[in-house]
Design an enzyme around this catalytic site. Structure first.
Site: not given
Ligand code: ASP
Length: 353
Positions: A117, A45
């Site tokens: 993540t 991201t």
């Protein structure tokens, strides 16, 4: 009159040259003074916009002018997609590059890996197990993509570079820097699907913090466990290890299915401090007694795993408890340990974790 004019022009030109020389040397001295940090971008991201991943490491770095004051950066791209799609072969390339960078450049202060993540906690664990250099490898990522309101990527990357550039970060193994916290690789866990403060160290607490004017560590340097000298080829072919979750009224069918699918080891995420439903207990006991490696962890987010009365006497060598390692991290250690040796040393590999 004309002569005086020429003379003052000459003086002015000399003064300009002198100033330029001074500025140039001050600038290059400044360039040498700043620590050298390598940034390896692997997607996630932090490297995404609303339309998906695709920002290069250079794009990430050039969006943060303050980085230039903290370190002299070298930026490379290793992967570009989501971290849910990373493979063992990507780990192998990452390990090869990190080892070569440290070996080839004694002036390198540390390395930052930008990472999605989703699997950041596993990659951090892997690097902690196989990178021997005392200089820090610092993983970071973000919960919001770069074009969302209050994107957290730039601040996280700046913090990770601050940590990697700081000599106090040495000798602590791989670190995770996100949201102002510095976490140990063996304990850093993603505990929220959405908050920018998604990561925490549920057992040890943060090792330190990144604050406005630098980095503060709350605990002395040190690292847990053995460092495995595995070649990138062996990392690319780490054995299959599956995780089986305990749940209300469950049985051992999924554990058996994992073995049938070719698993070479199993992590069982038990209830509470590692208790299991009776059918799962029987499966785990039978597997470990037959010499099949089983590590007992817990599905609870923090705390160590107890023996849970599985064995009357001594546990078989193929059985170990994960200590404080969560199931995902216990799986990485089991994969690495199985690639490096046999089950006889399994309990030693998890002791103190
Ligand atoms: N999808 C993302 C990933 O690559 C999630 C993130 O980075 O936060 O893991």
């Amino acid at each position: 009159m004309n002569g005086m004019l020429h003379q003052s022009r000459r003086h002015a030109a000399r003064a300009v040259m002198l100033l330029a020389l001074l500025l140039f040397s001050a600038n290059s001295a400044w360039a040498q003074d700043r620590p050298h940090v390598l940034v390896i971008a692997t997607g996630g991201t932090i490297a995404s916009t609303a339309s998906g991943p695709g920002l290069t490491g250079d794009a990430l770095v050039s969006a943060i002018p303050a980085l230039g004051k903290v370190a002299r950066l070298q930026v490379e791209d290793l992967a570009a997609g989501g971290s849910s799609g990373l493979k063992r072969a990507d780990w192998a390339r990452l390990v090869r590059r990190i080892r070569a960078a440290f070996a080839g450049d004694p002036t390198l202060a540390g390395i930052v890996v930008t990472h999605g993540t989703d699997t950041l906690e596993e990659t951090a664990m892997l690097l902690d197990l196989v990178i021997a250099d005392a200089r820090p490898v610092v993983l970071t990522g973000s919960m919001r993509s770069s074009d969302e309101i209050s994107a957290d990527g730039p601040a996280n990357l700046l913090e990770a570079v601050r940590v990697a550039a700081d000599p106090q970060a040495r000798g602590r193994g791989t670190l995770v820097a996100l949201d102002g916290q510095i976490l140990a690789a063996g304990d850093a866990a993603k505990l929220s699907t959405s908050r920018t403060s998604a990561f925490a160290s549920p057992n040890q607490g943060a090792l330190g913090a990144v604050i406005e004017d630098g980095v503060r560590f709350f605990q002395p340097a040190g690292r847990a466990g053995r460092v495995y000298d595995l070649s990138p080829e062996r990392i690319a072919t780490l054995p299959r290890v599956d995780i089986v979750l305990s749940y209300f009224d469950g049985d051992g069918a999924l554990a058996d299915a994992a073995v049938a699918a070719g698993a070479k080891g199993l992590v069982v995420a038990g209830f509470g401090s590692g208790t299991l439903a009776p059918p799962m207990r029987s499966t785990v006991k039978a597997l470990a007694e037959s010499g099949f490696p089983v590590v007992l962890s817990a599905r609870v987010a923090s705390g160590a795993v107890k023996d849970s009365g599985l064995w009357d006497g001594k546990a078989p060598a193929a059985f170990a408890r994960s200590g404080f390692l969560n199931p995902a991290k216990a799986r990485v250690l089991l994969m690495v340990h199985l690639a490096a040796g046999g089950t006889e040393t399994l309990q030693a590999a998890f002791a103190g974790r």
